[in-house]
Motif scaffolding. Sequence first.
Motif, PDB file in Angstrom:
ATOM      1  N   SER A  51      43.047  34.106  24.736  1.00 26.46           N
ATOM      2  CA  SER A  51      43.427  34.617  23.415  1.00 26.46           C
ATOM      3  C   SER A  51      43.800  33.480  22.467  1.00 26.46           C
ATOM      4  O   SER A  51      43.418  33.493  21.297  1.00 26.46           O
ATOM      5  CB  SER A  51      44.594  35.596  23.540  1.00 26.46           C
ATOM      6  N   LEU A  52      44.542  32.488  22.955  1.00 26.48           N
ATOM      7  CA  LEU A  52      44.902  31.341  22.112  1.00 26.48           C
ATOM      8  C   LEU A  52      43.657  30.572  21.682  1.00 26.48           C
ATOM      9  O   LEU A  52      43.559  30.135  20.531  1.00 26.48           O
ATOM     10  CB  LEU A  52      45.876  30.418  22.828  1.00 26.48           C
ATOM     11  N   CYS A  53      42.709  30.420  22.594  1.00 28.01           N
ATOM     12  CA  CYS A  53      41.453  29.741  22.233  1.00 28.01           C
ATOM     13  C   CYS A  53      40.714  30.523  21.152  1.00 28.01           C
ATOM     14  O   CYS A  53      40.253  29.950  20.160  1.00 28.01           O
ATOM     15  CB  CYS A  53      40.560  29.587  23.462  1.00 28.01           C
ATOM     16  N   GLU A  54      40.613  31.838  21.319  1.00 27.82           N
ATOM     17  CA  GLU A  54      39.941  32.666  20.308  1.00 27.82           C
ATOM     18  C   GLU A  54      40.658  32.589  18.974  1.00 27.82           C
ATOM     19  O   GLU A  54      40.022  32.524  17.921  1.00 27.82           O
ATOM     20  CB  GLU A  54      39.870  34.122  20.770  1.00 27.82           C
ATOM     21  N   TYR A  57      39.817  29.827  16.490  1.00 35.83           N
ATOM     22  CA  TYR A  57      38.554  29.911  15.745  1.00 35.83           C
ATOM     23  C   TYR A  57      38.451  31.161  14.876  1.00 35.83           C
ATOM     24  O   TYR A  57      37.390  31.484  14.365  1.00 35.83           O
ATOM     25  CB  TYR A  57      37.378  29.846  16.720  1.00 35.83           C
ATOM     26  N   SER A  58      39.553  31.853  14.704  1.00 39.70           N
ATOM     27  CA  SER A  58      39.558  33.058  13.883  1.00 39.70           C
ATOM     28  C   SER A  58      40.562  32.899  12.742  1.00 39.70           C
ATOM     29  O   SER A  58      41.751  32.690  12.983  1.00 39.70           O
ATOM     30  CB  SER A  58      39.935  34.279  14.725  1.00 39.70           C
ATOM     31  N   GLU A  59      40.078  33.014  11.517  1.00 36.36           N
ATOM     32  CA  GLU A  59      40.951  32.842  10.351  1.00 36.36           C
ATOM     33  C   GLU A  59      41.990  33.948  10.222  1.00 36.36           C
ATOM     34  O   GLU A  59      43.022  33.755   9.584  1.00 36.36           O
ATOM     35  CB  GLU A  59      40.104  32.789   9.077  1.00 36.36           C
ATOM     36  N   ASP A  60      41.724  35.109  10.796  1.00 37.91           N
ATOM     37  CA  ASP A  60      42.645  36.228  10.620  1.00 37.91           C
ATOM     38  C   ASP A  60      43.578  36.444  11.811  1.00 37.91           C
ATOM     39  O   ASP A  60      44.344  37.394  11.840  1.00 37.91           O
ATOM     40  CB  ASP A  60      41.889  37.514  10.287  1.00 37.91           C
ATOM     41  N   SER A  79      45.409  40.796  14.139  1.00 39.37           N
ATOM     42  CA  SER A  79      44.335  40.423  13.229  1.00 39.37           C
ATOM     43  C   SER A  79      44.799  40.853  11.850  1.00 39.37           C
ATOM     44  O   SER A  79      44.973  42.041  11.581  1.00 39.37           O
ATOM     45  CB  SER A  79      43.043  41.137  13.626  1.00 39.37           C
ATOM     46  N   LEU A  80      45.055  39.855  10.987  1.00 44.14           N
ATOM     47  CA  LEU A  80      45.595  40.114   9.652  1.00 44.14           C
ATOM     48  C   LEU A  80      44.639  39.577   8.597  1.00 44.14           C
ATOM     49  O   LEU A  80      44.244  38.423   8.647  1.00 44.14           O
ATOM     50  CB  LEU A  80      46.950  39.426   9.486  1.00 44.14           C
ATOM     51  N   TRP A  81      44.311  40.401   7.651  1.00 40.36           N
ATOM     52  CA  TRP A  81      43.466  39.980   6.542  1.00 40.36           C
ATOM     53  C   TRP A  81      43.850  40.794   5.323  1.00 40.36           C
ATOM     54  O   TRP A  81      44.347  41.905   5.418  1.00 40.36           O
ATOM     55  CB  TRP A  81      41.982  40.131   6.888  1.00 40.36           C
ATOM     56  N   GLU A  82      43.639  40.251   4.173  1.00 36.21           N
ATOM     57  CA  GLU A  82      44.116  40.833   2.918  1.00 36.21           C
ATOM     58  C   GLU A  82      43.300  42.022   2.395  1.00 36.21           C
ATOM     59  O   GLU A  82      43.877  42.961   1.867  1.00 36.21           O
ATOM     60  CB  GLU A  82      44.159  39.736   1.841  1.00 36.21           C
ATOM     61  N   PRO A  83      41.973  42.033   2.516  1.00 43.26           N
ATOM     62  CA  PRO A  83      41.211  43.019   1.750  1.00 43.26           C
ATOM     63  C   PRO A  83      41.443  44.491   2.106  1.00 43.26           C
ATOM     64  O   PRO A  83      41.240  45.355   1.280  1.00 43.26           O
ATOM     65  CB  PRO A  83      39.749  42.671   2.026  1.00 43.26           C
ATOM     66  N   ASP A  84      41.839  44.782   3.305  1.00 40.57           N
ATOM     67  CA  ASP A  84      41.950  46.182   3.720  1.00 40.57           C
ATOM     68  C   ASP A  84      43.391  46.664   3.743  1.00 40.57           C
ATOM     69  O   ASP A  84      44.321  45.879   3.617  1.00 40.57           O
ATOM     70  CB  ASP A  84      41.336  46.361   5.110  1.00 40.57           C
ATOM     71  N   CYS A  88      45.444  45.077  12.709  1.00 39.24           N
ATOM     72  CA  CYS A  88      45.100  45.380  14.092  1.00 39.24           C
ATOM     73  C   CYS A  88      45.922  44.586  15.104  1.00 39.24           C
ATOM     74  O   CYS A  88      46.116  43.385  14.933  1.00 39.24           O
ATOM     75  CB  CYS A  88      43.612  45.066  14.285  1.00 39.24           C
ATOM     76  N   ILE A  89      46.384  45.277  16.144  1.00 41.58           N
ATOM     77  CA  ILE A  89      46.920  44.599  17.317  1.00 41.58           C
ATOM     78  C   ILE A  89      45.703  44.200  18.146  1.00 41.58           C
ATOM     79  O   ILE A  89      44.998  45.050  18.680  1.00 41.58           O
ATOM     80  CB  ILE A  89      47.856  45.505  18.140  1.00 41.58           C
ATOM     81  N   TRP A  90      45.450  42.915  18.189  1.00 41.72           N
ATOM     82  CA  TRP A  90      44.253  42.392  18.838  1.00 41.72           C
ATOM     83  C   TRP A  90      44.512  42.161  20.322  1.00 41.72           C
ATOM     84  O   TRP A  90      43.730  42.549  21.177  1.00 41.72           O
ATOM     85  CB  TRP A  90      43.860  41.105  18.136  1.00 41.72           C
ATOM     86  N   ARG A  91      45.628  41.522  20.633  1.00 44.66           N
ATOM     87  CA  ARG A  91      46.011  41.286  22.023  1.00 44.66           C
ATOM     88  C   ARG A  91      47.521  41.447  22.148  1.00 44.66           C
ATOM     89  O   ARG A  91      48.277  41.105  21.250  1.00 44.66           O
ATOM     90  CB  ARG A  91      45.639  39.863  22.471  1.00 44.66           C
ATOM     91  N   PHE A  92      47.928  41.944  23.304  1.00 41.35           N
ATOM     92  CA  PHE A  92      49.346  42.180  23.532  1.00 41.35           C
ATOM     93  C   PHE A  92      49.595  42.253  25.035  1.00 41.35           C
ATOM     94  O   PHE A  92      48.847  42.914  25.752  1.00 41.35           O
ATOM     95  CB  PHE A  92      49.755  43.493  22.862  1.00 41.35           C
ATOM     96  N   MET A  93      50.622  41.553  25.479  1.00 42.79           N
ATOM     97  CA  MET A  93      50.997  41.652  26.888  1.00 42.79           C
ATOM     98  C   MET A  93      52.463  41.299  27.080  1.00 42.79           C
ATOM     99  O   MET A  93      53.055  40.572  26.293  1.00 42.79           O
ATOM    100  CB  MET A  93      50.121  40.737  27.753  1.00 42.79           C
TER     101      MET A  93
END
Length: 171
Positions: A51-54, A57-60, A79-84, A88-93
């Motif tokens: 997850s840290l590696c991903e 490379y992800s701006e959001d 996953s955070l982005w302004e337009p919407d 989203c909770i992308w990963r959680f543990m």
Amino acid sequence: MTATTEEKTLAPPNRDSTVTLREINKENWRAITDLKISEIQTDYVSTNLKSLCESHYSEDAWVRGIYADETPVGFLMLSLWEPDEWYCIWRFMIDEKFQGLGFGRQAVLLAIAHVKETFPKAKLMRLYSAGPDGMKGSTGDYSPYKFYTGLGFKNEGEYDELGKVDMTLDI
């Protein structure tokens, strides 16, 4: 000779511990990547290292270590982005040693509060691939589905090829 503050052993976290979300940096990344889930939960959660590696490379991607007092107990990636108006909770543990103590619930509530504060127009928190009870390969007991419904997330009825479902929460 008395022990200095640094030499004193911290008491293990308990239900009364204060939960915080902390930035992951060069001082704590190894402790976060060393956290483990039980073997049966591996179908539900990617490793923290992956997850840290991903996230790199992800701006959001917004990543945080979950701490109970001064002890790292989990990992969260949004996953955070302004337009919407949804996020989203992308990963959680939560590490297997610290599950069942309420740290996960507190961490998700802190994440929701962060989204609401940072993005005042936010209306929806999503999560993908929550495995419902009885999902293929699951005993049901280790599925995150009950955890998320207990927080108010609702099943959106869209199942993927593994039988996992998308869920949403109005915020």
